[in-house]
Design a protein around this motif. Structure first.
Motif, short mmCIF file in Angstrom:
data_model
loop_
_atom_site.label_atom_id
_atom_site.label_comp_id
_atom_site.label_asym_id
_atom_site.label_seq_id
_atom_site.Cartn_x
_atom_site.Cartn_y
_atom_site.Cartn_z
N LEU A 72 -7.39 3.48 -2.68
CA LEU A 72 -6.53 2.85 -1.78
C LEU A 72 -7.26 2.45 -0.54
O LEU A 72 -6.94 1.49 0.17
CB LEU A 72 -5.41 3.75 -1.60
N ARG B 84 -6.57 8.41 -3.05
CA ARG B 84 -6.66 7.94 -1.56
C ARG B 84 -8.01 6.96 -1.46
O ARG B 84 -7.92 6.21 -0.97
CB ARG B 84 -6.67 9.37 -0.89
N ALA C 178 0.97 4.21 -2.54
CA ALA C 178 0.21 5.41 -2.10
C ALA C 178 0.16 6.80 -3.14
O ALA C 178 -0.66 7.42 -2.92
CB ALA C 178 0.85 5.68 -0.53
N GLY D 129 -3.97 -1.11 2.80
CA GLY D 129 -4.49 0.03 2.18
C GLY D 129 -5.14 1.00 3.33
O GLY D 129 -4.74 2.35 3.54
N ALA E 13 0.73 -1.09 -0.28
CA ALA E 13 0.05 -0.09 0.09
C ALA E 13 0.85 1.35 -0.10
O ALA E 13 0.65 2.28 -0.64
CB ALA E 13 -0.95 0.00 1.33
N PRO F 102 -9.67 -1.96 -0.78
CA PRO F 102 -9.06 -2.88 -0.02
C PRO F 102 -9.66 -3.08 1.41
O PRO F 102 -9.86 -4.27 1.96
CB PRO F 102 -7.57 -2.29 0.51
#
Length: 454
Positions: free
Chosen positions: A330, A327, A322, A369, A318, A334
């Motif tokens: 992510l 954002r 990044a 994440g 993750a 997950p």
């Protein structure tokens, strides 16, 4: 990769083209050192929590602890984290990042030494509460300092490395704990609980001399000191012009109304819902593995070490993504995958060892994440004046749920069994997914001025 939004400095000049603002500076050796030193706090948190899970396997029969006492001792550090995060964040916004950056680790070392000499559950409970306070205080201190120095294009990964070190700390605890059991025997738990003092003392010396955040100094009107801090880090040509204007001055009351209240609610809920199952698994992973009947007797700690390594891999993956993924991407996907894995574990019943191992692995990797974003989002969404307070408050609120879950986990395992306990964890995780979908903002490649604006 396309360029991020431009910012305007205090001098009114466009900084994006010149790369002169802190948000747009290239990554330097100072950033790397600051990231490494700041990661010590999360490493200690993961280490301290996971080590207690192993130590309890010896303390429980030695002291004849009930399930309630096991849960209370396991949760005591989390209760301390609640208090430490809340107080540490507020004090850090008042007195600065630099002073608190080393003092909290001295308390970690002292409490770890104290645990070695305890002779009953009450004294151990007190030592764990104080230790949790010291570790909890480091979250708003270290993460806000790093966020305020980090370039925006690297901010997500730099803060993500801190979370990866949390997973590294937990994995190290299971390896070292198992080694101490074989080396020392029945009294190994004392050496396990003493061991955090070693990295804590090393970090005190490593962090010594770290400059104060220029953003914080400027927010306090200490312009000359802000210039000096900038020049110490980035050279004699650095000026206060290099600090972009942020949102209008915020106060503690800003967290309780308007856009900042909404952000605080989002952070608190997603953080709690993602961390509660993690902490329960880390604190009582060996007991869960035994409940599933995996492995030979006495090998549950090694199985938990493997889960810890998978958590670490998930956080590392993750972190590498990044700065490449939004954002929200992510966070939400997950999060949803880890929820499905928890649901599968709750329904696994008499499933094969392979099936259970795969589900544990999927959960451990996918939750990376949301885990790294637990420190990215709070530092991005609030201005300098209240950044550490917001991080500390988010830490504290999330630890209420984590402490409650850690306290109830052994009781749930004894009363309902492993399946129902993990189904409850899946329901909590699903709540986090829903809240994240409707409330998570997008902050990638934006300056702190933009992400924290009200």
């Amino acid at each position: 990769m396309t360029s991020g939004p431009q910012t305007t400095s205090r001098s009114g000049q466009d900084d994006a083209g010149t790369g002169s603002s802190i948000d747009d500076l290239p990554l330097t050796s100072f950033h790397r050192r600051l990231t490494f030193y700041s990661a010590g706090g999360p490493f200690l948190d993961g280490y301290v929590l996971a080590m207690m899970g192993i130590a309890l396997t010896q303390i429980t029969p030695a002291w004849n602890l009930s399930g309630a006492w096991q849960g209370l001792i396991g949760a005591s550090a989390l209760i301390g984290l609640f208090l430490g995060g809340l107080l540490g964040g507020y004090i850090t916004d008042r007195v600065g990042r630099q002073t608190m950056y080393t003092l909290d680790l001295l308390l970690v070392a002292a409490c770890s030494i104290g645990q070695f000499f305890v002779e009953g559950p009450i004294l151990l409970l007190i030592a764990r509460l104080l230790l949790g306070m010291a570790v909890g205080a480091d979250y708003p201190i270290a993460t806000s300092l790093l966020a305020e120095f980090a370039p925006r294009r690297k901010r997500g990964s730099l803060l993500g490395w801190l979370t990866a070190m949390w997973a590294a700390g937990s994995a190290a605890a299971f390896v070292i704990g198992e080694w101490l059991i074989h080396l020392v025997g029945d009294e190994a738990w004392r050496w396990m609980l003493l061991s955090p003092a070693i990295p804590a003392v090393a970090l005190v010396f490593a962090r010594w001399g770290t400059p104060e955040s220029p953003r914080w100094l400027a927010s306090q009107g200490r312009i000359d000191e802000a210039n000096a801090a900038l020049q110490k880090v980035f050279g004699p040509t650095a000026k206060l012009d290099d600090i972009p204007d942020e949102a209008k001055p915020a106060t503690l009351g800003s967290l309780m109304r308007g856009v900042y209240l909404r952000r605080m609610i989002f952070i608190s809920v997603f953080w709690t819902c993602s961390i509660l199952p993690i902490y329960a698994i880390y604190a009582f992973g060996p007991a869960m593995i035994d409940a599933f009947g995996l492995g030979e007797p006495g090998q549950a700690n090694l199985g938990e070490a493997c889960i810890g390594l998978l958590f670490l891999l998930g956080c590392l993956a993750a972190t590498l993504l990044a700065n490449r993924l939004n954002r929200r991407t992510l966070l939400i996907w997950p999060f949803a995958i880890s929820t499905v894995a928890l649901l599968g574990l709750g329904l696994a019943g008499t499933a094969s060892t392979l099936t259970i191992a795969v589900l544990f692995s999927v959960y451990a990797i996918a939750i990376g994440g949301p885990t790294i974003l637990q420190w990215v989002y709070p530092n991005e969404l609030f201005p300098t004046e209240i950044r550490a307070t917001a991080v500390g408050l988010g830490t504290s609120i999330s630890r209420i749920g984590a402490a409650l879950g850690t306290f109830l986990t052994p009781i749930g395992l004894q009363t309902f069994g492993i399946g129902t306990t993990l189904l409850i964890a899946a329901a909590i995780s699903a709540t986090g997914v829903i809240v994240s979908y409707f409330m998570a903002p997008e902050t990638r490649n934006k300056s702190l001025s933009e992400t924290s604006g009200g």
